[in-house]
Design a protein around this motif. Structure first.
Motif, PDB file in Angstrom:
ATOM      1  N   GLU A  10      -3.260   3.404   2.260  1.00  0.00           N
ATOM      2  CA  GLU A  10      -4.065   2.315   2.829  1.00  0.00           C
ATOM      3  C   GLU A  10      -5.003   2.904   3.871  1.00  0.00           C
ATOM      4  OE1 GLU A  10      -5.887  -0.608   3.689  1.00  0.00           O
ATOM      5  OE2 GLU A  10      -4.146  -1.456   2.658  1.00  0.00           O
ATOM      6  N   ASP A  11      -6.301   2.603   3.749  1.00  0.00           N
ATOM      7  CA  ASP A  11      -7.253   3.190   4.692  1.00  0.00           C
ATOM      8  C   ASP A  11      -7.469   2.331   5.933  1.00  0.00           C
ATOM      9  OD1 ASP A  11      -8.476   1.429   2.813  1.00  0.00           O
ATOM     10  OD2 ASP A  11     -10.428   2.046   3.554  1.00  0.00           O
ATOM     11  N   GLU A  12      -7.039   1.065   5.881  1.00  0.00           N
ATOM     12  CA  GLU A  12      -7.205   0.227   7.070  1.00  0.00           C
ATOM     13  C   GLU A  12      -6.003   0.387   7.987  1.00  0.00           C
ATOM     14  OE1 GLU A  12      -8.541  -3.952   6.412  1.00  0.00           O
ATOM     15  OE2 GLU A  12      -9.194  -3.060   4.512  1.00  0.00           O
ATOM     16  N   ASP A  54      -3.334   0.516  -1.945  1.00  0.00           N
ATOM     17  CA  ASP A  54      -4.537  -0.280  -1.743  1.00  0.00           C
ATOM     18  C   ASP A  54      -5.550   0.162  -2.802  1.00  0.00           C
ATOM     19  OD1 ASP A  54      -6.605  -1.817  -0.589  1.00  0.00           O
ATOM     20  OD2 ASP A  54      -7.186  -0.145   0.719  1.00  0.00           O
ATOM     21  N   GLY A  56      -9.056  -0.384  -2.659  1.00  0.00           N
ATOM     22  CA  GLY A  56     -10.336   0.043  -2.088  1.00  0.00           C
ATOM     23  C   GLY A  56     -10.163   1.208  -1.139  1.00  0.00           C
TER      24      GLY A  56
HETATM   25 CA    CA Z   1      -9.143  -0.485   1.676  1.00  0.00          CA
END
Ligand code: CA
Length: 141
Positions: A10-12, A54, A56
């Protein structure tokens, strides 16, 4: 007994931290990755028992990631995505994801799904999950 390891991709940061918190407080060991590249590295070097993905990601699309990973491992993958379109769900499952949860997710539901996938994976003879000790007549199996 070693803990079950979950890889959170997850990048967030906020979501990643949130997932880490709920998983850790429920007894899981958590690994995290912020990109597809990092995730592939974590996957091959740490062999997690389950992946939360995730779609995105900054360097790749989660759908492509699923296809890549499925060439060499059957580790359970649960997609956790803001994409609610049927097409995305169907495609992820087609590519080999085991489950699909939409954001914002309910932590209790997410944990239940994680548990269910792990149970299935263990029954299929998944490699890394330490079986729970069975006590029968005072003998630990
Ligand atoms: Ca994302």
């Amino acid at each position: 007994m070693s803990k079950v390891r979950v890889l959170v991709i997850e990048d967030e940061k906020n979501i990643r931290n949130f997932m880490q918190t709920i998983l850790t407080s429920n007894g899981y060991a958590v690994l995290t990755a912020r990109s597809g590249e990092e995730a592939l590295m974590m996957l091959s070097s740490h062999c997690p028992d389950l992946v939360l993905l995730d779609l995105g990601l900054p360097d790749t699309d989660g759908q492509i990631f699923i296809q890549t990973v499925r060439k060499w491992t059957q580790v359970p993958i649960i997609v956790v995505s803001a994409r609610t379109h049927e097409r995305d769900k169907v495609q992820a499952l087609d590519f080999g994801a085991d489950d699909y949860v939409t954001k914002p997710f309910n932590p209790v539901e997410l944990l239940a799904r994680v548990k269910s996938q792990l149970r299935r994976y263990t029954q299929l003879g998944g490699a890394n999950v330490t079986p729970e000790v069975l006590m029968i007549g005072g003998i630990a199996l």
